[in-house]
Structure formats: structure tokens, C-alpha cells
Design an enzyme around this catalytic site. Structure first.
Site, mmCIF file in Angstrom:
data_model
loop_
_atom_site.group_PDB
_atom_site.id
_atom_site.type_symbol
_atom_site.label_atom_id
_atom_site.label_comp_id
_atom_site.label_asym_id
_atom_site.label_seq_id
_atom_site.Cartn_x
_atom_site.Cartn_y
_atom_site.Cartn_z
ATOM 1 N N LYS A 105 0.172 6.474 -0.841
ATOM 2 C CA LYS A 105 0.360 6.991 -2.211
ATOM 3 C C LYS A 105 -0.447 8.262 -2.343
ATOM 4 O O LYS A 105 -1.443 8.453 -1.641
ATOM 5 C CB LYS A 105 -0.138 5.962 -3.215
ATOM 6 C CG LYS A 105 0.357 6.170 -4.627
ATOM 7 C CD LYS A 105 1.806 5.731 -4.763
ATOM 8 C CE LYS A 105 2.140 5.221 -6.117
ATOM 9 N NZ LYS A 105 3.184 4.195 -6.058
ATOM 10 N N ASP A 145 6.891 9.307 -8.325
ATOM 11 C CA ASP A 145 6.131 8.280 -9.038
ATOM 12 C C ASP A 145 5.952 8.823 -10.454
ATOM 13 O O ASP A 145 6.771 9.621 -10.917
ATOM 14 C CB ASP A 145 4.802 8.022 -8.305
ATOM 15 C CG ASP A 145 4.121 6.732 -8.735
ATOM 16 O OD1 ASP A 145 4.492 5.667 -8.212
ATOM 17 O OD2 ASP A 145 3.225 6.779 -9.604
HETATM 18 N N1 GLU Z 1 6.677 5.283 -6.641
HETATM 19 C C1 GLU Z 1 7.524 4.164 -6.410
HETATM 20 C C2 GLU Z 1 6.720 2.895 -6.278
HETATM 21 O O1 GLU Z 1 5.627 2.785 -6.794
HETATM 22 C C3 GLU Z 1 8.495 4.403 -5.274
HETATM 23 C C4 GLU Z 1 7.880 4.731 -3.954
HETATM 24 C C5 GLU Z 1 8.877 5.196 -2.908
HETATM 25 O O2 GLU Z 1 10.041 5.261 -3.186
HETATM 26 O O3 GLU Z 1 8.415 5.485 -1.800
HETATM 27 O O4 GLU Z 1 7.167 1.918 -5.732
#
Ligand code: GLU
Length: 421
Positions: A105, A145
């Protein structure tokens, strides 16, 4: 009030699940620490010519199951502990849905609403430049996100290609359709949540009509609310950063109109008495705070905004029968305990909101194989994958007599354990 540390919450959740399956203490140690924390100071030029330094992060928690995978958020609340927690939860989430990805992340500590479109692009490109040599289709694959979107992913992908010469679109997911994005990716988190909720309600023998309160109306909250509205749920409260609206008559809002008003007026607070939401709320509308929304007498409460909103201070006041976590980390471990005692069932984030990363995986697969799937294939594959994850978790919940979060973690830990050295 002391700010809750989400990474501590994440580790407590891990320890609870690890204790149920006697996880090897050395393995527990490995899973408790991020493998790499990238901390950046990104200089960027504002429209007025001045330079500003913005803090940026990418945490690569663990890649036992595959390339690090997880979103990039732009928000003032971004800091190392938040990103560490979110990267950890991505590891668990990806394992829960059985994706060949590890957890990562990242984010920028900035409120994008304070930037012009040109500033947003320049800052994003600077961020991509600095991260380019730490990411890649088989290394680490970012995605959207909080406060990030397909346009931002397109800039990111384009800058990565410029810097590295690697033109593979699979370096980032959540791109626009014209730039190699997948059908259905924008709606995927909401749709995936809907599939899980329907299966869950079958198991619980809960029947519609059911009243629902949704905290947060970004991509996840709004698409989820829309999906529920289309399927006969009554959305009686919604909110954004500034607060929310509640229809205490029990009549649900017309979600498309509410969405339209929010898009036009920016905030729900401005949606009063302009002839849309006002009328729909049947005169009993009320302006409510985000805190009040959480404590409403509804069947299902959907935190879809940010982490640590249900804590030991308000858990006792939650009146919903079900807390369905579309945000990441909205419930602290102390709150979990209180809710458990009150027999409020929590459907955990690592399952409930996993539809987004699942379709990100499909996007990555399409890019890697030069394919384009139609919406029907994307949505049916999502349904199959997320329903399987739910049923696996439910089996563990029943057989081991643990709550759904612990069951989800156990499922993930078992998959991770198989890859342990
Ligand atoms: N940000 C989204 C999550 O928290 C998607 C992450 C992604 O698609 O890699 O799951």
C-alpha cells in the site's frame, strides 16, 4: 483523544487468529513486520511557481504469495502507521480471495481537493518517478484507493513507462478503459460487497426489506449503496466528510438522485431543500453527524470511509445487527470485542471489500496476456471468487467457533503458511 494506531490494531487481529491455529512463532514474527518501507519527500511545483515537499510512502509488507499489490491513497491522514496497516491488510485480503499477490500500500500525505488538475498530475508523475524502480508487473502493482482514480493511475503508468522503458500496462491496475483498464473495475468493490452480503444474509436467514446506513460516499460507498438500492435494500442514511442525511421514516432514499445531488453540490449538507433529497426524505430528514450515523437503529451499518471509526468509545452504542466493513480497518479490536458480546456480527473488510483487488487481478491478467474480457466475464468471475472466499470463511466460522474476522485471518494464514520456507 489519542489517535488509534491502525497498525497496532492489525497486529492484534493477527495475534488472535494465530493463537487459534498455533501458528509457528517465527512465522508470526515474519508476518508482523513489513519487508520494506519506502518513505519519500516529493518536491513538486505549484501553479504559482512555488515548490512544496509532500510526504509519500509505499509499504511492501510481504510477497510470499506473489507481487506486492495494493492501492495508493491521497489524504492528509496518510502516515507510516496507516500505510503499514493497510499494506498488512492487503496481504491478508489477497490471501483470503486466493489471489497470487502479496500485500502493499502507498500514498501521499495531501488533500487532493487543495490541488488544481495540473498540480495533481505533476505531483502524481513525481511520485511515480520516485517509485518506478521499486514497482513493476512482477514486483509491486499499485491501484486506486481513497481519493485516487483511473486518471491518476493512467498518469502513474505513463510516467513509469517513460522512466523505465517498460510499456507493460500491468504495472498498475484501476486504469481507464482506453488505457488498458478492465471492464467493471470501478464498480467492483461495491459489486463484490453486494455478492458477499447476499450470501451472508442467506446464512443468517435475514430477509428484505432491510434498512442500511452508509458512512462515506466515495467510489466504494456510492457504488455499494447504488447496488443495494437496485436490489431492494432501504438506504436510510448516507454521509460524507462533512456529515450526512438520515430519513428517520424508514423510507429509503432514491440513491441515484442522492448521488446526482452530491455530485452537483459537493456535499450532502448542500443537498437540502433543492427539490431532490429534501423531498425524498419525506420531511423527516435530518442533518446528522458521522458519529450519529454509526449509532442509528438500522439493520445493516456500512462503514465505507476510513479506519478506526468504531472504537471502544462508541461500540456499545451501535444498534445495527450487522456491521459490514467496506472501508479498510473501520473497527478496532476493542470494539470488535464489545460488538461480539452484544451479538452484533461484523463482516470483515478483508472479505467485504475484496472485490476491488479481485478485479484488479483480472485487469493484471488481461494486461499480461493481451486480452480484453467483457463485463459479463469480469462480473461472473468476481462472483465466483468472492462467493468461494465467503463460503470458506463461513465454514471456518462454524467449525472453529470463531468470529468472521478471525475465520478470514485463519483462511489467509493457512494459505500463507503453505508458502513458508
Ligand atoms: N485499494 C483497494 C483495496 O484496499 C484495491 C487495491 C487493488 O486493487 O490493488 O483493496
Amino acid at each position: 483523544m489519542i489517535k488509534n494506531n491502525p497498525f497496532d490494531s492489525a497486529l492484534s487481529q493477527l495475534k488472535i487468529a494465530a493463537s487459534k491455529i498455533d501458528l509457528d512463532p517465527n512465522f508470526l514474527k515474519i508476518l508482523s513486520e513489513p519487508e520494506r518501507i519506502i518513505e519519500l519527500k516529493i518536491p513538486f511545483k505549484k501553479d504559482d511557481g512555488k515548490f512544496e515537499l509532500v510526504s509519500g510512502y509505499r509499504v511492501q509488507h510481504n510477497n510470499l504469495l506473489g507481487p506486492y499489490k495494493g492501492g495508493l491513497r491521497y489524504s492528509k491522514g496518510v502516515d507510516d502507521n496507516e500505510v503499514k496497516a493497510l499494506a498488512f491488510w492487503m496481504m491478508i485480503k489477497n490471501a483470503v480471495v486466493d489471489l497470487p499477490f502479496g500485500g502493499g500500500k502507498g500514498g501521499l500525505q495531501i488533500d487532493p481537493k487543495t490541488l488544481s488538475q495540473n498540480e495533481l498530475e505533476r505531483l502524481t508523475r513525481e511520485f511515480a518517478k520516485k517509485l518506478s524502480f521499486n514497482i513493476g508487473p512482477k514486483i509491486d502493482v499499485p491501484a486506486p484507493d481513497m481519493n485516487t482514480n483511473p486518471q491518476i493511475m493512467d498518469w502513474f503508468e505513463n510516467e513509469y513507462a517513460k522512466v523505465t522503458g517498460d510499456k507493460s500496462k500491468a504495472v498498475v491496475t484501476g486504469k481507464s478503459l482506453q488505457n488498458g483498464g478492465s471492464e467493471g473495475r470501478t464498480e467492483a468493490t461495491g459489486l463484490g460487497g453486494f455478492f458477499v452480503l447476499e450470501e451472508f444474509l442467506k446464512k443468517m436467514n435475514m430477509q428484505k426489506p432491510l434498512t442500511v446506513a452508509v458512512q462515506g460516499f466515495g467510489n466504494v460507498g456510492s457504488n455499494f449503496a447504488l447496488q443495494l438500492w437496485k436490489n431492494g435494500y432501504k438506504i436510510v442514511a448516507v454521509s460524507d466528510l462533512a456529515g450526512g442525511i438520515y430519513n428517520s421514516s424508514g423510507e429509503g432514499f432514491n440513491v441515484p438522485l442522492v448521488k446526482e445531488c452530491k455530485e452537483q453540490k459537493g456535499l450532502f449538507a448542500n443537498c437540502y431543500c433543492i427539490g431532490t433529497v429534501c423531498d425524498l426524505a419525506d420531511k423527516k430528514k435530518g442533518n446528522i453527524t458521522n458519529e450519529q450515523l454509526l449509532e442509528l437503529p438500522v439493520d445493516i451499518l456500512i462503514p465505507a470511509a476510513t479506519e478506526s471509526v468504531i472504537t471502544k468509545d462508541n461500540a456499545d452504542k451501535i444498534q445495527a445487527k450487522v456491521v459490514f466493513e467496506m472501508a479498510n480497518g473501520p473497527t478496532t479490536p476493542e470494539a470488535d470485542e464489545i460488538l461480539n458480546k452484544k451479538a452484533v456480527i461484523v463482516v470483515p473488510d478483508v472479505l467485504a471489500n475484496s472485490g476491488g483487488v479481485t478485479v484488479s487481478y483480472f485487469e493484471w491478467l488481461q494486461n499480461m496476456n493481451n486480452q480484453h474480457w467483457d463485463l459479463e466475464k469480469v462480473n461472473s468471475s468476481l462472483k465466483e471468487k468472492i462467493t468461494k472466499a465467503f463460503l470458506d470463511i463461513w465454514d471456518i466460522h462454524v467449525s472453529q467457533k470463531v468470529d468472521l474476522r478471525t475465520a478470514a485471518f485463519i483462511l489467509a494464514l493457512k494459505r500463507l503458511q503453505q508458502k513458508n520456507f
